[in-house]
Scaffold this motif. Structure first.
Motif, PDB file in Angstrom:
ATOM      1  N   ASN A 152      -2.914   8.650   5.323  1.00 20.17           N
ATOM      2  CA  ASN A 152      -2.935   9.683   4.294  1.00 20.17           C
ATOM      3  C   ASN A 152      -2.785   9.056   2.914  1.00 20.17           C
ATOM      4  O   ASN A 152      -2.420   7.893   2.771  1.00 20.17           O
ATOM      5  CB  ASN A 152      -1.822  10.701   4.554  1.00 20.17           C
ATOM      6  N   PRO A 153      -3.076   9.842   1.831  1.00 20.34           N
ATOM      7  CA  PRO A 153      -2.989   9.279   0.470  1.00 20.34           C
ATOM      8  C   PRO A 153      -1.612   8.749   0.118  1.00 20.34           C
ATOM      9  O   PRO A 153      -1.486   7.773  -0.626  1.00 20.34           O
ATOM     10  CB  PRO A 153      -3.392  10.475  -0.402  1.00 20.34           C
ATOM     11  N   LYS A 154      -0.538   9.380   0.643  1.00 23.50           N
ATOM     12  CA  LYS A 154       0.804   8.902   0.310  1.00 23.50           C
ATOM     13  C   LYS A 154       1.034   7.491   0.844  1.00 23.50           C
ATOM     14  O   LYS A 154       1.569   6.624   0.146  1.00 23.50           O
ATOM     15  CB  LYS A 154       1.854   9.863   0.872  1.00 23.50           C
ATOM     16  N   SER A 155       0.631   7.248   2.074  1.00 22.78           N
ATOM     17  CA  SER A 155       0.810   5.912   2.642  1.00 22.78           C
ATOM     18  C   SER A 155      -0.090   4.890   1.944  1.00 22.78           C
ATOM     19  O   SER A 155       0.266   3.714   1.829  1.00 22.78           O
ATOM     20  CB  SER A 155       0.522   5.936   4.140  1.00 22.78           C
ATOM     21  N   ASP A 156      -1.270   5.312   1.437  1.00 26.75           N
ATOM     22  CA  ASP A 156      -2.126   4.406   0.683  1.00 26.75           C
ATOM     23  C   ASP A 156      -1.424   3.930  -0.580  1.00 26.75           C
ATOM     24  O   ASP A 156      -1.445   2.734  -0.911  1.00 26.75           O
ATOM     25  CB  ASP A 156      -3.442   5.113   0.305  1.00 26.75           C
ATOM     26  N   ILE A 157      -0.818   4.850  -1.314  1.00 26.45           N
ATOM     27  CA  ILE A 157      -0.124   4.486  -2.549  1.00 26.45           C
ATOM     28  C   ILE A 157       1.080   3.603  -2.239  1.00 26.45           C
ATOM     29  O   ILE A 157       1.349   2.616  -2.943  1.00 26.45           O
ATOM     30  CB  ILE A 157       0.298   5.764  -3.307  1.00 26.45           C
ATOM     31  N   ARG A 158       1.823   3.941  -1.181  1.00 25.82           N
ATOM     32  CA  ARG A 158       2.978   3.132  -0.823  1.00 25.82           C
ATOM     33  C   ARG A 158       2.551   1.719  -0.442  1.00 25.82           C
ATOM     34  O   ARG A 158       3.195   0.728  -0.811  1.00 25.82           O
ATOM     35  CB  ARG A 158       3.738   3.791   0.344  1.00 25.82           C
ATOM     36  N   GLY A 159       1.450   1.597   0.293  1.00 29.29           N
ATOM     37  CA  GLY A 159       0.952   0.272   0.659  1.00 29.29           C
ATOM     38  C   GLY A 159       0.507  -0.535  -0.552  1.00 29.29           C
ATOM     39  O   GLY A 159       0.722  -1.748  -0.617  1.00 29.29           O
ATOM     40  N   LEU A 160      -0.110   0.139  -1.543  1.00 28.44           N
ATOM     41  CA  LEU A 160      -0.527  -0.563  -2.752  1.00 28.44           C
ATOM     42  C   LEU A 160       0.680  -1.079  -3.533  1.00 28.44           C
ATOM     43  O   LEU A 160       0.683  -2.218  -4.016  1.00 28.44           O
ATOM     44  CB  LEU A 160      -1.365   0.367  -3.625  1.00 28.44           C
ATOM     45  N   ILE A 161       1.717  -0.253  -3.645  1.00 26.90           N
ATOM     46  CA  ILE A 161       2.919  -0.669  -4.367  1.00 26.90           C
ATOM     47  C   ILE A 161       3.575  -1.852  -3.656  1.00 26.90           C
ATOM     48  O   ILE A 161       4.024  -2.815  -4.302  1.00 26.90           O
ATOM     49  CB  ILE A 161       3.890   0.517  -4.506  1.00 26.90           C
ATOM     50  N   ASN A 162       3.649  -1.810  -2.342  1.00 29.79           N
ATOM     51  CA  ASN A 162       4.225  -2.932  -1.594  1.00 29.79           C
ATOM     52  C   ASN A 162       3.405  -4.207  -1.777  1.00 29.79           C
ATOM     53  O   ASN A 162       3.957  -5.315  -1.872  1.00 29.79           O
ATOM     54  CB  ASN A 162       4.311  -2.569  -0.114  1.00 29.79           C
ATOM     55  N   GLN A 195      -7.932 -20.913  -6.341  1.00 28.98           N
ATOM     56  CA  GLN A 195      -7.716 -20.616  -4.924  1.00 28.98           C
ATOM     57  C   GLN A 195      -7.227 -21.863  -4.195  1.00 28.98           C
ATOM     58  O   GLN A 195      -7.822 -22.934  -4.303  1.00 28.98           O
ATOM     59  CB  GLN A 195      -9.027 -20.107  -4.327  1.00 28.98           C
ATOM     60  N   THR A 196      -6.142 -21.730  -3.446  1.00 30.63           N
ATOM     61  CA  THR A 196      -5.595 -22.829  -2.647  1.00 30.63           C
ATOM     62  C   THR A 196      -5.382 -22.344  -1.222  1.00 30.63           C
ATOM     63  O   THR A 196      -5.547 -21.157  -0.919  1.00 30.63           O
ATOM     64  CB  THR A 196      -4.266 -23.318  -3.247  1.00 30.63           C
ATOM     65  N   ASP A 197      -4.999 -23.278  -0.360  1.00 29.69           N
ATOM     66  CA  ASP A 197      -4.735 -22.889   1.027  1.00 29.69           C
ATOM     67  C   ASP A 197      -3.537 -21.954   1.126  1.00 29.69           C
ATOM     68  O   ASP A 197      -3.486 -21.100   2.015  1.00 29.69           O
ATOM     69  CB  ASP A 197      -4.482 -24.143   1.872  1.00 29.69           C
ATOM     70  N   GLU A 198      -2.568 -22.098   0.216  1.00 31.59           N
ATOM     71  CA  GLU A 198      -1.364 -21.269   0.284  1.00 31.59           C
ATOM     72  C   GLU A 198      -1.632 -19.825  -0.171  1.00 31.59           C
ATOM     73  O   GLU A 198      -1.064 -18.881   0.386  1.00 31.59           O
ATOM     74  CB  GLU A 198      -0.250 -21.871  -0.585  1.00 31.59           C
ATOM     75  N   ASN A 199      -2.458 -19.639  -1.184  1.00 27.60           N
ATOM     76  CA  ASN A 199      -2.658 -18.280  -1.697  1.00 27.60           C
ATOM     77  C   ASN A 199      -3.987 -17.669  -1.277  1.00 27.60           C
ATOM     78  O   ASN A 199      -4.386 -16.616  -1.798  1.00 27.60           O
ATOM     79  CB  ASN A 199      -2.572 -18.280  -3.230  1.00 27.60           C
ATOM     80  N   LEU A 200      -4.721 -18.312  -0.361  1.00 27.57           N
ATOM     81  CA  LEU A 200      -6.034 -17.824   0.030  1.00 27.57           C
ATOM     82  C   LEU A 200      -5.954 -16.416   0.632  1.00 27.57           C
ATOM     83  O   LEU A 200      -6.707 -15.512   0.250  1.00 27.57           O
ATOM     84  CB  LEU A 200      -6.681 -18.796   1.022  1.00 27.57           C
ATOM     85  N   ALA A 201      -5.035 -16.213   1.576  1.00 25.55           N
ATOM     86  CA  ALA A 201      -4.918 -14.900   2.226  1.00 25.55           C
ATOM     87  C   ALA A 201      -4.506 -13.822   1.223  1.00 25.55           C
ATOM     88  O   ALA A 201      -5.032 -12.697   1.241  1.00 25.55           O
ATOM     89  CB  ALA A 201      -3.915 -14.981   3.371  1.00 25.55           C
ATOM     90  N   ALA A 202      -3.578 -14.162   0.333  1.00 17.44           N
ATOM     91  CA  ALA A 202      -3.124 -13.179  -0.657  1.00 17.44           C
ATOM     92  C   ALA A 202      -4.241 -12.816  -1.621  1.00 17.44           C
ATOM     93  O   ALA A 202      -4.416 -11.634  -1.970  1.00 17.44           O
ATOM     94  CB  ALA A 202      -1.922 -13.733  -1.420  1.00 17.44           C
ATOM     95  N   LEU A 203      -5.036 -13.793  -2.064  1.00 20.55           N
ATOM     96  CA  LEU A 203      -6.128 -13.509  -2.985  1.00 20.55           C
ATOM     97  C   LEU A 203      -7.196 -12.632  -2.337  1.00 20.55           C
ATOM     98  O   LEU A 203      -7.733 -11.716  -2.966  1.00 20.55           O
ATOM     99  CB  LEU A 203      -6.753 -14.822  -3.468  1.00 20.55           C
ATOM    100  N   ARG A 204      -7.498 -12.883  -1.079  1.00 14.78           N
ATOM    101  CA  ARG A 204      -8.491 -12.045  -0.392  1.00 14.78           C
ATOM    102  C   ARG A 204      -7.982 -10.621  -0.220  1.00 14.78           C
ATOM    103  O   ARG A 204      -8.741  -9.656  -0.368  1.00 14.78           O
ATOM    104  CB  ARG A 204      -8.828 -12.658   0.972  1.00 14.78           C
ATOM    105  N   SER A 205      -6.694 -10.479   0.091  1.00 10.95           N
ATOM    106  CA  SER A 205      -6.121  -9.148   0.219  1.00 10.95           C
ATOM    107  C   SER A 205      -6.135  -8.403  -1.116  1.00 10.95           C
ATOM    108  O   SER A 205      -6.465  -7.211  -1.179  1.00 10.95           O
ATOM    109  CB  SER A 205      -4.693  -9.248   0.762  1.00 10.95           C
ATOM    110  N   LEU A 206      -5.796  -9.097  -2.202  1.00  6.79           N
ATOM    111  CA  LEU A 206      -5.823  -8.466  -3.530  1.00  6.79           C
ATOM    112  C   LEU A 206      -7.254  -8.147  -3.963  1.00  6.79           C
ATOM    113  O   LEU A 206      -7.487  -7.143  -4.648  1.00  6.79           O
ATOM    114  CB  LEU A 206      -5.163  -9.389  -4.552  1.00  6.79           C
ATOM    115  N   HIS A 207      -8.200  -8.962  -3.551  1.00  4.23           N
ATOM    116  CA  HIS A 207      -9.595  -8.675  -3.873  1.00  4.23           C
ATOM    117  C   HIS A 207     -10.089  -7.445  -3.116  1.00  4.23           C
ATOM    118  O   HIS A 207     -10.817  -6.605  -3.679  1.00  4.23           O
ATOM    119  CB  HIS A 207     -10.464  -9.894  -3.544  1.00  4.23           C
ATOM    120  N   ASP A 208      -9.717  -7.311  -1.852  1.00  8.75           N
ATOM    121  CA  ASP A 208     -10.106  -6.124  -1.077  1.00  8.75           C
ATOM    122  C   ASP A 208      -9.500  -4.849  -1.658  1.00  8.75           C
ATOM    123  O   ASP A 208     -10.106  -3.773  -1.567  1.00  8.75           O
ATOM    124  CB  ASP A 208      -9.675  -6.283   0.385  1.00  8.75           C
TER     125      ASP A 208
END
Length: 399
Positions: free
Chosen positions: A2-12, A32-45
């Motif tokens: 639901n929209p509430k959980s979407d907003i909560r997930g974005l804030i987290n 982009q490095t090996d350490e932040n690769l997963a985080a950057l892809r998640s933020l891009h999505d």
């Protein structure tokens, strides 16, 4: 979800990557490095970060404006709310960079160049978002709107937006802007312009042309539907006002008998043996005007629009172009990558920096899948003068 959980997930997600977002905000972009690769892809999505260049990522325009509002960071020139305003701001930043470079104000070049490059990437992001919204509208075909009149109004609105996007693309691809960004005193602004705008302009122009064609087809369909609906409503009002008896009287009139069709009736044919029928046909035919074909010259998709272009344009016969032809013939006969700098240094009449810039422009604008290139930049010159200097270009023929 639901929209509430979407907003909560974005804030987290923002909380988990607070350090990464802070570095991207204050430094402009992060690698982009090996350490932040997963985080950057998640933020891009999540549309929080967008690709920059050389494997880097930057904050999207909306997120950066949100942080600017919180930190009260002042931006040079007002940031507009639409694509046209951002293009005007980009040209103001380009004029400011040109002024600082011509006046020799070295301490202002870094800030002016950073602002201009960020504006170019913002324009690319806004154009891609605009095209994505157009695709979503075409996919739904205004299914969330019930009345045909409202669908027609929305179609007219998006058709005008598509025309404005076409004007913006022509402004970004005009000849005078290419010449301004080719000025070597502007440092890496020309490379950023090629990466963010020039390499995407053909794809954007083709997408805009297809979008305009679809919305134009919708416009004619809605117009036919509106005309048919108006006739049906008028006929229903006629029956409501006069009843079926009046309709039967109208159909029995001599002028309306030809409209009545029975099961065994044959289609009406013009009797050319009748002299009166031939005279009437001759009068009608003589009143018709011949349709003159309209001369339309279509510009190729993605082609640059020349301003005040002369009738005849001479071929490029510069020394760099002649040297490029000889160099390509050498590359064709070579099995591996060939260094353009080493080859140019062995030629007496070739200016090495100008030849490398000419080769870079050629590989950016006109190569297909026939050649593969490696661009090598001078990192020491970049650290010393905040400019991107072409160290070398290696070219290889793809077999």
């Amino acid at each position: 979800m639901n929209p509430k959980s979407d907003i909560r997930g974005l804030i987290n997600q923002l909380h988990r990557n607070a350090d990464l977002l802070e570095d991207a905000y204050f430094s402009g972009a992060i690698s982009q490095t090996d350490e932040n690769l997963a985080a950057l892809r998640s933020l891009h999505d999540a549309r929080i970060m967008a690709p920059h260049r050389n494997g880097q990522y930057r904050l999207t325009r909306r997120i950066r404006e949100f942080f600017d509002e919180h930190t009260q960071r002042q931006q040079r020139f007002a940031i507009g709310g639409n694509l046209t305003d951002e293009v005007e701001r980009m040209e103001q930043l380009l004029a400011s960079l040109e002024e600082a470079a011509n006046a020799g104000r070295i301490n202002e070049l870094d800030l002016a160049l950073d602002d201009l490059e960020m504006s170019l990437f913002d324009i690319r992001e806004m154009i891609e978002q605009e095209l994505l919204q157009f695709e979503q509208v075409m996919h739904t075909r205004f299914s969330n709107v019930k009345s045909n009149e409202e669908k027609r109004r929305q179609n007219d609105y998006y058709l005008k937006r598509a025309d404005r996007l076409k004007s913006v693309l022509e402004e970004l691809n005009r000849e005078s802007l290419h010449e301004r960004f080719s000025n070597r005193t502007l440092g890496g602004a020309g490379l950023t312009y090629n990466l963010a705008i020039v390499q995407q302009i053909s794809k954007w122009s083709a997408a805009q042309l297809a979008i305009s064609r679809v919305f134009t087809e919708y416009m004619f369909k809605f117009r036919h539907i509106a005309e048919a609906t108006a006739r049906m409503r008028a006929f229903r009002q006629y029956l409501k006002t006069h009843g079926t008896a009046r309709l039967e009287e109208a159909l029995e009139a001599p002028s309306a008998r030809m409209l009545r069709v029975t099961g065994d009736s044959s289609p009406l044919m013009l009797n050319l043996a009748d002299e009166g029928a031939r005279e009437r046909l001759a009068i009608v035919a003589s009143s018709l005007k011949a349709i003159k074909p309209k001369d339309v010259t279509m510009r190729a998709v993605g082609a640059r629009r020349k301003e005040a272009m002369p009738e005849e344009v001479e071929d490029d016969t510069s020394i760099e172009q002649q040297a490029l032809s000889v160099f390509l013939s050498v590359v064709d006969s070579h099995d591996d990558f060939l260094s353009a700098r080493q080859w140019a240094e062995g030629q007496e009449s070739v200016d090495v920096p100008r030849f490398l810039e000419h080769l870079l422009s050629w590989t950016t604008m006109e190569t297909s899948d026939e050649y593969e290139e490696n661009l090598i930049t001078d990192d020491l010159a970049f650290a010393a003068a905040a400019n991107v200097t072409i160290g070398d270009i290696e070219l290889c023929r793809i077999v």
